[in-house]
Design an enzyme around this catalytic site. Structure first.
Site, PDB file in Angstrom:
ATOM      1  N   ASP A 116       0.847  -1.184   0.000  1.00  0.00           N
ATOM      2  CA  ASP A 116       0.000   0.000   0.000  1.00  0.00           C
ATOM      3  C   ASP A 116       0.894   1.248   0.000  1.00  0.00           C
ATOM      4  OD1 ASP A 116      -2.959   0.967   0.556  1.00  0.00           O
ATOM      5  OD2 ASP A 116      -1.779   1.959   2.109  1.00  0.00           O
ATOM      6  N   ASP A 247      -8.461  -7.262  -4.627  1.00  0.00           N
ATOM      7  CA  ASP A 247      -8.245  -5.918  -4.079  1.00  0.00           C
ATOM      8  C   ASP A 247      -9.067  -4.909  -4.880  1.00  0.00           C
ATOM      9  OD1 ASP A 247      -7.332  -3.468  -3.179  1.00  0.00           O
ATOM     10  OD2 ASP A 247      -5.219  -4.030  -3.248  1.00  0.00           O
ATOM     11  N   HIS A 275      -7.063  -6.589  -0.347  1.00  0.00           N
ATOM     12  CA  HIS A 275      -5.962  -5.631  -0.240  1.00  0.00           C
ATOM     13  C   HIS A 275      -4.960  -5.992   0.846  1.00  0.00           C
ATOM     14  CE1 HIS A 275      -3.941  -1.814  -0.702  1.00  0.00           C
ATOM     15  NE2 HIS A 275      -4.112  -1.531   0.580  1.00  0.00           N
TER      16      HIS A 275
END
Length: 334
Positions: A116, A247, A275
């Site tokens: 991320d 995701d 995710h």
């Protein structure tokens, strides 16, 4: 200076049985995990939002018997100090503090794992401290400007609106709603686990870090561009990509950009994972990290390395001697 910290009472120590350390920065104390033997191959994990080292707890447990695993909490996240100044909560500011920690710990031969926002925060370690990094593992992340991404631009406009501020500061939407919605299987996020992602952001002031990164998704393109322009520095590194295919934020488009830029990368698909791969598939992720480190360590040396190494001729002579001894013994026995 690396002192242990008092773990708050809301942390379930059966889930998070670690001893967090602290690293002082000019902006506040950064908490981090440093688990495993100090002389073991080091793994540096860089988390995103709205998480902290707790998300990586199972990966740490799996890796620490044979690896030194370092997982910092960015300022404003997890057990690190909460700060409110947006200028100190940008990806660039987080990256600067992370580099200071890496330098202070004198880490080398690193396996760098980023997820991320950990991409634009953590990959500068490979770009700016290339001599410290041996391999990179990417997990549903990015490192490029988002100006041409219509979805990001829509999100950016919403986040910066009065509604966006209300959602982030009043309703705590990031850990409360967005996190579970990005899971491939929401049943894996039990109330007991989810509570650890809510607790660091229990007050309106503590949510400044979440809002700062939400604004940075579409508002830090100059910084992302400065990283992407130097992407060639990653080409010589063994690169593994682990991708949660369910995701809703980082999908096939982002994965294709990585693989087209680095076609040599080894890609592992997690078909039923969203995710948060460390939360949803820790065993698979730990296997990729361990395999990447072992494969690189055990790979045969290049011709240049073979010519330069004085150990290899001795090994060859020893092998020849052993082979001769075995052949002699077989001949005498027959």
């Amino acid at each position: 200076m690396h002192t242990d910290i008092t773990v708050p009472s809301w942390v379930d120590r059966t889930l998070y049985p670690f001893t967090p350390r602290t690293f002082p920065t000019r902006d506040g104390r950064m908490a981090y995990l440093d688990e495993g033997p100090r002389d073991a191959p080091p793994v540096l994990v860089v988390h995103g939002t709205p998480t902290w080292s707790f998300e990586w707890r199972e990966v740490v447990k799996l890796l620490r018997p044979h690896h030194r695993v370092i997982v910092p909490d960015h300022l404003g996240f997890g057990l690190s100090d909460a700060i409110e100044d947006p200028a100190r909560l940008t990806p660039a500011a987080h990256a600067e503090r992370l580099l200071a920690l890496v330098d202070h710990l004198a880490l080398r031969d690193l396996t760098l794992v980023v997820h991320d926002f950990g991409g634009p925060i953590g990959l500068p370690v490979a770009l700016d401290r290339r001599e410290r990094v041996a391999r990179v593992v990417l997990l549903n992340t990015w490192m490029w400007p988002n100006a041409d991404d219509a979805q990001v631009q829509r999100i950016d406009r919403m986040v910066r609106s009065p509604l966006g501020r209300f959602l982030y500061f009043t309703l705590n939407v990031s850990p409360k709603t967005l996190l579970p919605s990005a899971m491939g299987d929401r049943a894996l996020l039990t109330d007991r686990v989810h509570a650890h992602f809510l607790a660091p952001f229990a007050t309106r002031a503590s949510r400044a870090s979440l809002y700062a990164l939400a604004c940075a998704l579409g508002g830090a393109d100059a910084y992302y561009a400065s990283l992407w322009e130097r992407r060639a520095r990653l080409e010589g590194l063994p690169l593994s990509i682990v991708w949660g295919d369910r995701d809703p934020a980082f999908g096939a488009t982002q994965l294709a950009r990585w693989t087209s830029t680095f076609p040599q990368a080894e890609v592992t698909h997690l078909p039923n994972v969203g995710h948060f791969g460390a939360e949803e598939a820790p065993h698979e992720l730990a296997r990729v990290v361990a395999r990447a480190e072992a494969r690189d360590r055990l790979a045969p040396p290049s011709p240049r390395e073979r010519r330069a190494s004085p150990v290899l001729p001795r090994l060859a002579l020893a092998a020849a001697a052993i082979g001769l001894a075995l052949a002699t013994a077989w001949a005498l026995g027959s």
